[in-house]
Design an enzyme around this catalytic site. Structure first.
Site: not given
Length: 382
Positions: A135, A184, A228, A364
């Site tokens: 990733k 976050e 993910e 996105e």
């Protein structure tokens, strides 16, 4: 946390924030206003940052025993952490004033054309499928001309608009300000309690309630996004495990909403084993997570260097505070911009895995850019 006594509430502290003269950090635990600079932590990178901060606490001779600021993405880049002349704290921010409708999800904002980003994602997918890494998080940056821009009203709008759980306006020095609203939490330590909330796996929200609910349900069932998210949550849990006991890691992610995005999140909690391990030490042990870098981290970082045509600076770093007792809060520096004499740089990124579609990742990142673009009142940037 050492703070000056204040009878002001969170709204008052937000009103008192002045870019270039102070820094502000708004979290679920309250509002922090750091005014002026008593001491600056001279950093050469991430490796010994907690020790450098402890040394400043030991020598600065100032009653404020807290550093406030930001740490960049690159491990060898200097941080901006200061002991302020005055630090004021207020309880949780109260009820918001009327928020303009523009702060809601903007489905009408089309993907901003960026053929370079689409090509970079396509190349990353090829490299992932070839086994180079698993990733990588690839970001975009938009440069906006903004003569005379004052970050303070935007920071206030972000704090009241629900754009993120952690809102910040950090004085970087030299007439530059880091501002944004991050959903976050990288890590927080309050007493013996440690918490983190890694986010990975996202989908843009819709202004239509039925479609918005469909997207949220679809995200919870998306194999690509669950895959993910697993990278991010497992990495944070493994990073915290040596420092914590009774670590609680959810078996499945839950939904986290912002006005523009749905995210998959996992609230991880534990109890610190050694009280001498500070929140900043925990943060540096975790940074950067797969949610902003990728995995394996060394290979993902090399790919970022090759595929991103700009220096991330403080984007995808961490922002927050730490005190001499070890407590602190550090958010991941996303949904953000850097303002300075040269203009505004606005950032957003997306996690790329083997099943990623370049045009979907473009959409996105455009939706994520929408948090800052909406707050800035910018809708036509193509």
């Amino acid at each position: 946390m050492s703070v000056a006594v204040s009878t002001l509430d969170g709204a008052d502290l937000l009103d008192a924030y002045q870019a270039g003269q102070s820094s502000v950090f708004v979290s679920p635990r309250g509002t922090l206003l750091a005014e002026g600079v008593h001491s600056e932590v001279n950093t050469s990178g991430l490796a010994d940052l907690p020790e450098q901060v402890a040394a400043v606490f030991g020598t600065c001779g100032h009653p404020v025993r807290t550093v406030v600021g930001a740490v960049p993405f690159a491990p060898d880049a200097p941080a901006r952490l200061v002991v302020p002349r005055r630090l004021r704290h207020a309880p949780v921010l109260g009820a918001a004033p009327a928020v303009p409708a523009a702060s809601a999800a903007r489905e009408s904002l089309p993907p901003i054309p960026d053929p370079g980003y689409v090509a970079a994602v396509a190349r990353a997918v090829e490299e992932i499928q070839a086994g180079a890494y698993t990733k990588v998080v690839l970001a975009r940056a938009l440069r906006l001309a903004a003569p005379g821009f004052d970050p303070a009203p935007v920071v206030r709008a972000l704090a009241y608009g629900g754009a993120g759980t952690y809102t910040f306006g950090i004085d970087l020095g030299g007439g530059r300000t880091l501002l944004g609203a991050s959903p976050e939490l990288l890590v927080a330590r309050h007493g013996r309690t440690v918490s983190a909330n890694p986010l990975a796996g996202s989908i843009p929200r819709s202004t239509d309630p039925a479609e918005d609910a469909r997207r949220a349900a679809g995200l919870l069932e998306s194999a690509k996004d669950l895959h993910e998210h697993t990278f991010a949550s497992e990495a944070v849990a493994e990073g915290l495990r040596p420092y914590c006991r009774n670590l609680r890691v959810p078996s499945e992610p839950t939904l986290t909403a912002t006005p523009t995005m749905w995210h998959l999140g996992s609230r991880i909690t534990g109890e610190i084993i050694d009280p001498d391990v500070s929140s900043l030490a925990l943060a540096t042990a975790l940074h950067p997570t797969p949610a902003v870098c990728g995995t394996p981290p060394a290979a993902a970082r090399r790919a970022i260097t090759e595929l991103e045509p700009f220096d991330r600076g403080f984007f995808a770093g961490m922002v927050g505070w730490a005190d001499a007792d070890g407590d602190g809060e550090w958010a991941v520096t996303i949904r953000c911009a850097t303002a300075g004499p040269e203009g505004l740089d606005v950032y957003a990124g997306a996690g790329i895995v083997a099943a990623s579609d370049p045009h979907a990742e473009l959409a996105e990142t455009t939706a994520k850019l929408g948090t800052m673009l909406t707050a800035l009142g910018v809708f036509n940037v193509a």
